[in-house]
Design a protein around this motif. Structure first.
Motif, short mmCIF file in Angstrom:
data_model
loop_
_atom_site.label_atom_id
_atom_site.label_comp_id
_atom_site.label_asym_id
_atom_site.label_seq_id
_atom_site.Cartn_x
_atom_site.Cartn_y
_atom_site.Cartn_z
N VAL A 52 -25.72 -56.48 36.04
CA VAL A 52 -26.72 -57.51 36.33
C VAL A 52 -28.05 -56.87 36.75
O VAL A 52 -29.12 -57.41 36.45
CB VAL A 52 -26.21 -58.48 37.42
N GLU A 53 -27.99 -55.75 37.40
CA GLU A 53 -29.23 -55.04 37.76
C GLU A 53 -30.01 -54.67 36.50
O GLU A 53 -31.24 -54.83 36.44
CB GLU A 53 -28.90 -53.78 38.56
N SER A 54 -29.31 -54.19 35.47
CA SER A 54 -29.98 -53.85 34.21
C SER A 54 -30.56 -55.10 33.55
O SER A 54 -31.67 -55.07 33.00
CB SER A 54 -28.98 -53.18 33.27
N ALA A 55 -29.83 -56.22 33.62
CA ALA A 55 -30.33 -57.48 33.05
C ALA A 55 -31.58 -57.94 33.80
O ALA A 55 -32.57 -58.38 33.19
CB ALA A 55 -29.25 -58.55 33.13
N THR A 56 -31.55 -57.81 35.12
CA THR A 56 -32.69 -58.23 35.94
C THR A 56 -33.93 -57.39 35.63
O THR A 56 -35.04 -57.92 35.51
CB THR A 56 -32.34 -58.11 37.43
N GLN A 57 -33.75 -56.11 35.49
CA GLN A 57 -34.87 -55.23 35.17
C GLN A 57 -35.50 -55.59 33.82
O GLN A 57 -36.72 -55.55 33.66
CB GLN A 57 -34.41 -53.78 35.17
N ALA A 58 -34.66 -55.96 32.86
CA ALA A 58 -35.18 -56.33 31.55
C ALA A 58 -36.00 -57.61 31.62
O ALA A 58 -37.05 -57.74 30.98
CB ALA A 58 -34.02 -56.50 30.56
N VAL A 59 -35.54 -58.57 32.41
CA VAL A 59 -36.29 -59.82 32.56
C VAL A 59 -37.60 -59.58 33.29
O VAL A 59 -38.66 -60.11 32.91
CB VAL A 59 -35.44 -60.87 33.32
N GLU A 60 -37.57 -58.76 34.32
CA GLU A 60 -38.80 -58.45 35.05
C GLU A 60 -39.81 -57.76 34.15
O GLU A 60 -41.02 -57.97 34.27
CB GLU A 60 -38.49 -57.57 36.27
N ALA A 61 -39.33 -56.94 33.23
CA ALA A 61 -40.24 -56.27 32.30
C ALA A 61 -40.94 -57.28 31.39
O ALA A 61 -42.12 -57.11 31.04
CB ALA A 61 -39.46 -55.25 31.46
N VAL A 62 -40.24 -58.34 31.01
CA VAL A 62 -40.85 -59.38 30.19
C VAL A 62 -41.96 -60.08 30.96
O VAL A 62 -43.05 -60.32 30.43
CB VAL A 62 -39.78 -60.39 29.72
N PHE A 63 -41.70 -60.39 32.22
CA PHE A 63 -42.73 -61.05 33.03
C PHE A 63 -43.92 -60.12 33.26
O PHE A 63 -45.07 -60.55 33.26
CB PHE A 63 -42.13 -61.51 34.36
N ALA A 64 -43.62 -58.83 33.47
CA ALA A 64 -44.70 -57.87 33.72
C ALA A 64 -45.61 -57.71 32.50
O ALA A 64 -46.78 -57.34 32.63
CB ALA A 64 -44.11 -56.51 34.10
#
Length: 537
Positions: A52-64
């Motif tokens: 889930v940490e990897s999934a969260t980082q990917a989503v945050e990258a989209v927002f960034a």
């Protein structure tokens, strides 16, 4: 702040990931403590958290990526990023299944994010997860996922997204409480399924993300009997967990599933569209990696040893040796300096199995690691290993397909650690090394890169012609660029006998200028078939 809108938009996806990561962080140790199936290695909670940490980082990258800061991504972008992040970061059996569940949900939620699409997403996720597991077992996370989907489907037609999510959560929680009666090992330990509990936690975060209110969380307590049960479960079974990302076609993955199913158990293959996450428990880690190499391009290889006493009883330290097949005198000297016994493969004269057996005997060791360094020597090396085993030598064959993979394996060899741990480290190092070589075309022919003419310089990456050039420096630069496009930390160059040192200098400068933080090492290979061998770790 939790999302309060009754909708699965991009902000809700982001909130869901954040809340799930926070919840798994709180419950990680408790979930680890009840991990008795399929292997009692006490890491299910940790693996789910890392996934889930990897999934969260990917989503945050989209927002960034939204530079203005005043707009947010569309829901489809966020949900696909979550699924992709989980896929590439999946850990363990439970994390791999969770990645497939999220991928299954992404297909429906990318088309719409209302209550009806959430129902479809949960149903698709449960079906996709079952299809990814070679031999589904009831009383596991698969059962919990199916119950969640069925409960969501029973929610009222006019129910909103929050109501559907809550129904799924309650259905999953009820199914989780029943798992000890479905799976004997859970019943003996008096615990619920660890992966199922992790999924209930993730679904609870979903409820909070879309409704703004966290659901009540009650779980079966961990009894004192779990510790001895964990110890009992740790006896027997495959010795290694092998996980890797794989770039391959659907047909190749179908063949890989069959191959890996015959090698071990707990097989889960998830993904699609050319990228897969492969998880399996085996006794022969090298064979599992080799199967991936035959199917496509494996990377991010992780091999975990479940404990040497599960397969071999503890023994006193014994003498160990490494036997390496090398393509030239230069590498022969390098490997000898590293303490290895070498077998020279002369141009056009591959060694026979008898030569490899003789080298194993010359090593005078009770434990031997064999590095064939050539895909064509796989069966020859396997025959030699069997012969040596019949003579009482413990042999581990690591399926290295090129000399640079053998160099990478030898670089991490540590004779003072246990044999199994040494083999795991060497196998992982070899599998993480992409290889290439330059060759001169002998005649006009068709290749994967087009039609070549006699005299052309061919750049072969992982055994296939990828570049056709007119000279060695240009072709080498193009090959390096293709290999480093996928990332890398270390480039290994092995120069043939007639190749000038200036080529190494030129290629080192090319790497230094174009790829920050990538180091280069150069070796002289002497008389060898290829003018240049390249490895990228």
């Amino acid at each position: 702040m939790p999302q309060t809108a009754d909708d699965m938009d991009a902000v809700a996806v982001r909130t869901w990931c954040s809340l799930a990561l926070e919840a798994l962080g709180r419950e990680r140790e408790a979930i680890d403590a009840i991990n008795v199936y399929p292997v009692a290695d006490g890491d299910t909670g940790t693996n789910l958290y890392l996934t889930v940490e990897s999934a969260t980082q990917a989503v945050e990258a989209v927002f960034a990526a939204h530079e203005t800061g005043t707009t947010v991504p569309v829901a489809a972008d966020a949900i696909r990023a979550m699924a992709h992040g989980a896929l590439i970061g999946a850990r363990g059996n439970s994390g791999t299944i969770l990645a497939q569940l999220l991928r299954g949900m992404a297909g429906a939620l990318a088309d719409g994010h209302d209550a009806d699409h959430l129902r479809r997403a949960l149903t698709g996720a449960a079906a996709a997860a079952r299809q990814a597991v070679a031999h589904p077992v009831e009383g596991t996370v698969l059962t919990v996922a199916t119950a969640a989907a069925e409960a969501a489907g029973r929610a009222a037609d006019d129910a909103g997204t929050a109501a559907v999510a809550r129904a799924a959560y309650e259905g999953a929680r009820t199914a989780l409480e029943a798992t000890p009666g479905q799976l004997a090992v859970l019943g003996r330990a008096g615990v619920v399924d660890a992966g199922g509990r992790g999924l209930v936690t993730v679904l609870g975060a979903l409820v909070e993300a879309v409704s703004g209110r966290a659901p009540e969380r009650t779980y079966v307590a961990v009894p004192a009997t779990v510790v001895p049960v964990l110890q009992d479960c740790a006896e027997g079974g495959p010795a290694f967990e092998v996980i890797y990302l794989l770039e391959a076609t659907d047909d190749a993955v179908d063949r890989l599933r069959t191959r890996l199913d015959g090698l071990g158990d707990s097989l889960v293959v998830v993904g699609g569209d050319g990228l897969w996450n492969v998880h399996v428990h085996v006794d022969d880690a090298g064979a599992a990696v080799e199967a991936g190499v035959e199917a496509g391009r494996p990377h991010r290889i992780r091999i975990t040893h479940f404990g040497a006493d599960r397969v071999h009883p503890p023994t006193e330290p014994v003498q160990r040796a490494v036997v390496v097949v090398v393509p030239g005198d230069g590498l022969r000297g390098l490997c000898k300096e590293a303490g290895a016994t070498t077998v020279l493969a002369r141009p056009g004269e591959p060694p026979a199995s008898g030569e490899l057996v003789d080298a194993i005997r010359r090593a005078h060791a009770r434990e031997v690691v064999l590095l064939p360094n050539d895909a064509e020597l796989r069966h020859t090396a396997a025959a030699a290993a069997e012969q040596a085993r019949a003579e009482g030598v413990r042999v581990a064959l690591i399926p290295t397909r090129a000399a640079v993979q053998g160099i990478a394996a030898l670089a991490v060899h540590e004779p003072d650690r246990s044999f199994d741990e040494d083999v795991v480290a060497m196998t992982a190092a070899a599998g993480a090394t992409r290889y290439a070589e330059l060759a001169v075309a002998e005649r006009q022919s068709w290749t994967m890169a087009g039609i070549c003419q006699a005299g052309d310089i061919l750049g072969l990456i992982d055994g296939d012609v990828a570049v056709i050039g007119e000279d060695v420096p240009e072709t080498a630069r193009n090959v390096l660029d293709r290999m480093l496009a996928a990332g890398g930390e270390l480039v290994t160059l092995v120069l043939g006998e007639d190749v000038p040192d200036s080529l190494a200098d030129e290629l080192e400068e090319h790497v230094r200028e174009g790829y920050l933080a990538v180091d280069t090492v150069v070796y002289r290979g002497g008389l060898q078939c290829a003018p240049l061998l390249i490895g990228v770790e």
